[in-house]
Design a protein around this motif. Sequence first.
Motif, PDB file in Angstrom:
ATOM      1  N   SER A 192       0.835  -1.196   0.000  1.00  0.00           N
ATOM      2  CA  SER A 192       0.000   0.000   0.000  1.00  0.00           C
ATOM      3  C   SER A 192       0.871   1.248   0.000  1.00  0.00           C
ATOM      4  CB  SER A 192      -0.929   0.001   1.216  1.00  0.00           C
ATOM      5  OG  SER A 192      -0.169  -0.015   2.414  1.00  0.00           O
ATOM      6  N   ASN A 200      -8.938   3.758  -0.731  1.00  0.00           N
ATOM      7  CA  ASN A 200      -8.814   2.349  -1.086  1.00  0.00           C
ATOM      8  C   ASN A 200      -8.023   2.217  -2.372  1.00  0.00           C
ATOM      9  OD1 ASN A 200     -10.773   2.850  -3.222  1.00  0.00           O
ATOM     10  ND2 ASN A 200     -12.321   2.795  -1.608  1.00  0.00           N
ATOM     11  N   VAL A 203      -5.857  -4.328  -5.344  1.00  0.00           N
ATOM     12  CA  VAL A 203      -4.709  -5.213  -5.125  1.00  0.00           C
ATOM     13  C   VAL A 203      -4.455  -6.063  -6.364  1.00  0.00           C
ATOM     14  CG1 VAL A 203      -3.800  -7.108  -3.724  1.00  0.00           C
ATOM     15  CG2 VAL A 203      -5.087  -5.271  -2.639  1.00  0.00           C
ATOM     16  N   LEU A 217      -2.790 -10.634   3.766  1.00  0.00           N
ATOM     17  CA  LEU A 217      -2.531  -9.224   4.061  1.00  0.00           C
ATOM     18  C   LEU A 217      -1.848  -9.124   5.411  1.00  0.00           C
ATOM     19  CD1 LEU A 217      -4.667  -6.093   3.633  1.00  0.00           C
ATOM     20  CD2 LEU A 217      -3.994  -6.708   5.938  1.00  0.00           C
ATOM     21  N   ASP A 221      -4.541  -2.486   7.421  1.00  0.00           N
ATOM     22  CA  ASP A 221      -5.621  -2.254   6.457  1.00  0.00           C
ATOM     23  C   ASP A 221      -6.522  -3.486   6.327  1.00  0.00           C
ATOM     24  OD1 ASP A 221      -4.508   0.248   6.040  1.00  0.00           O
ATOM     25  OD2 ASP A 221      -3.206  -0.485   4.439  1.00  0.00           O
ATOM     26  N   HIS A 222      -7.606  -3.362   5.515  1.00  0.00           N
ATOM     27  CA  HIS A 222      -8.594  -4.434   5.389  1.00  0.00           C
ATOM     28  C   HIS A 222      -8.854  -4.757   3.912  1.00  0.00           C
ATOM     29  CE1 HIS A 222      -9.301  -4.100   9.632  1.00  0.00           C
ATOM     30  NE2 HIS A 222      -9.681  -2.835   9.517  1.00  0.00           N
ATOM     31  N   LEU A 223      -9.079  -6.046   3.633  1.00  0.00           N
ATOM     32  CA  LEU A 223      -9.435  -6.501   2.289  1.00  0.00           C
ATOM     33  C   LEU A 223     -10.947  -6.479   2.113  1.00  0.00           C
ATOM     34  CD1 LEU A 223      -7.121  -9.640   1.917  1.00  0.00           C
ATOM     35  CD2 LEU A 223      -6.736  -7.369   0.971  1.00  0.00           C
ATOM     36  N   LYS A 276      -9.703  -5.660  -3.304  1.00  0.00           N
ATOM     37  CA  LYS A 276      -9.313  -4.289  -3.003  1.00  0.00           C
ATOM     38  C   LYS A 276      -8.897  -4.172  -1.543  1.00  0.00           C
ATOM     39  CE  LYS A 276     -11.733  -1.832  -6.657  1.00  0.00           C
ATOM     40  NZ  LYS A 276     -12.446  -0.593  -6.985  1.00  0.00           N
ATOM     41  N   ILE A 277      -8.225  -3.071  -1.239  1.00  0.00           N
ATOM     42  CA  ILE A 277      -7.749  -2.812   0.111  1.00  0.00           C
ATOM     43  C   ILE A 277      -8.302  -1.481   0.573  1.00  0.00           C
ATOM     44  CG2 ILE A 277      -5.599  -1.723  -0.675  1.00  0.00           C
ATOM     45  CD1 ILE A 277      -4.191  -3.039   1.710  1.00  0.00           C
ATOM     46  N   TYR A 279      -7.775   1.476   3.255  1.00  0.00           N
ATOM     47  CA  TYR A 279      -6.768   1.995   4.168  1.00  0.00           C
ATOM     48  C   TYR A 279      -7.405   2.300   5.518  1.00  0.00           C
ATOM     49  CZ  TYR A 279      -4.049   2.573  -0.092  1.00  0.00           C
ATOM     50  OH  TYR A 279      -3.379   2.346  -1.267  1.00  0.00           O
ATOM     51  N   SER A 285       0.661  -1.507   4.531  1.00  0.00           N
ATOM     52  CA  SER A 285       0.317  -2.930   4.523  1.00  0.00           C
ATOM     53  C   SER A 285       0.866  -3.571   3.262  1.00  0.00           C
ATOM     54  CB  SER A 285      -1.199  -3.138   4.585  1.00  0.00           C
ATOM     55  OG  SER A 285      -1.728  -2.686   5.810  1.00  0.00           O
ATOM     56  N   VAL A 287       0.417  -7.196   0.683  1.00  0.00           N
ATOM     57  CA  VAL A 287      -0.446  -8.325   0.335  1.00  0.00           C
ATOM     58  C   VAL A 287       0.322  -9.242  -0.610  1.00  0.00           C
ATOM     59  CG1 VAL A 287      -2.630  -9.088  -0.653  1.00  0.00           C
ATOM     60  CG2 VAL A 287      -2.513  -6.890   0.539  1.00  0.00           C
TER      61      VAL A 287
END
Length: 667
Positions: A192, A200, A203, A217, A221-223, A276-277, A279, A285, A287
């Motif tokens: 990221s 966002n 990825v 990951l 951050d989150h997927l 997608k990621i 933030y 982060s 992946v």
Amino acid sequence: MECCRWTAAGTLLLASLLLSSRTARSEEDRDSLWDAWGSWSECSRTCGGGASYSLRRCLSSKACEGRNIRYRTCSNVDCPPEAGDFRAQQCSAHNDVKYQGQLYEWLPVSNDPDNPCSLKCQARGMALVVELAPKVLDGTRCYTESLDMCISGLCQIVGCDHQLGSAVKEDNCGVCNGDGSTCRLVRGHYKSQLSASKLNDTVVAIPYGSRQVRLVLKGPDHLYLETKTLQGTKSENSLSTTGSFLVENSSIDFQKFPNKEILRISGPLTADFTVKIHYAGAADSSVQFIFYQPIIHRWRETDFFPCSASCGGGYQLTSAECFDLRSSRVVADQYCHYYPENIKPKPKLQECNLDPCPASDGYKQIMPYDLYHPLPRWESTPWTACSSSCGGGIQSRSISCVEEDIQGHISPVEEWKCMYTPKMPVVQPCNIFDCPKWLAQEWSPCTVTCGQGLRYRVVLCIDHRGMHTGGCSTKTKPHIKEECIVPTPCYKPKEKLPVEAKVPWYKQAQELEEGTAVSEEPSFIPEAWSTCSVTCGVGSQMRLVKCQVLLSFSQSVADLPIDECEGPKPVSQRACYSGPCSGEAAEHTPEETRLLYGSLQEFDELYDWEYEGFTECSESCGGGVQEAVVTCLNKQTREIADETLCVSSRRPPQLLKACSLDPCPPR
């Protein structure tokens, strides 16, 4: 005497015939002890793979050899998603039956290593696990990730051809007994890049039909997922909690931990997935992803074209067209040229209409045909070079209507003669993918344990597919080393060490290095050390260190780029001490002391493999291949070094790309 000899021979022959006759009758008697096999029973399931049996009866008062029952698989079609798990259905059937005076909602307990064919269920929300039946119903899978099924309480092997006892397995592409040629392994790394204007980022895009998808990951951050079906329906899934669930009829396994998320999809995907990621923190982060992508464009041989003559003997040819397996449509040839493994089949030629022409005609009629006497057609010049090498550009060409005479001469004609087919476009977009950009990896530990030293990082040029490539501007490349300070006071080392200083090296020589097993997490796997380079004094030892991951479904090991493994890489070179040389005292010089006790990490990180452009195209037109050039570089001076200095790093995979896709001009 002669007569007697013939009589004895005849007696032996007669005895042999009688013995053979008795043996044949005994085999017939054994087979005749059984009645004929009965008809097959109804299948134990209507979908998802079940079992059917057939019986026969022993006709003898004694025991018959062999079995009186046989099995076969049946209903080998996928169940609809709403049907649910077969083992779960059997557990839920006990929901209205009291256990120890109380009703429970039962959930299946799968993959029992001791008895996979017993019906073990767990009460929802409780630790209570009970065997509700000694045997599951015939056709229940022994394990969730296997085709093996339970029959009469025993786990029976089932191959991907759905035959009992078969050892045939699917390849990584999902083809039963395949050779892996219908898909390609895609792997990469995303990091990221925090920006105040972006919440966002994408990825990786994973196309329809992909298999064995795995993403990890690491960071705050989150997927989340975006999907698009072949019918154009779009949806989004936030992946907010740990669990298994369906997204567009694809089974998703998602695990959420503090600063780590793992996404697995066995596939095949039933839609296009975009990972997608979002933030969520101030820290970066990363992946890592790996999956098998189907080759969706393939050459398909056409039928024979019409004959070149109506009588008197002619010829007809086949051709090849690029076929999109998803949409079942014929597409432009360049889609098939994108895959180097796609080889265009050569045309086939055969004679046709060999009957003689009628005498009244006196001539041989020539039919319009695309290689002999074609209709007027559109002809194009090659596309001009793209106005931009990346980020989107345009290219153009000229289109004209031409006609070919019987001698093969081509001349321009009025455009209206070609209007029976649409005119080809004269402008098209090109190189619409993002330009390569620099991606900086994490800093290495400081090269010293006290005072001032250096730290390094890997800076890669990454293309739009997340692959290591060339083409990034050297002016914008982030620096790869910087000074670092370890807040620990340094002490002046002694110039010579006493003989007792050898003890750590005896300990090192006696250490037993435990082998590292390959797991589903990318991990460093070191090979055995080489023998010491010298027979006395201080020398060196080398070993290869690979980054590998275990693909759980196919139970195969895949090599990954070194930077996809987390944590410190085991050293690939170390000093070794083979005892004092003849006539030398058992003392160490300052140089030997540095080799024995100093870190060899800087040597490993100083040289590495890098891509340096591509070779010339193998063809000038009609589709060719370029191969990436790999060189060993000194990462500080950027100078080309001897390849032996990069032996501690894994050589990157061979990269190919298509080139010269414009059709060749007619001869």
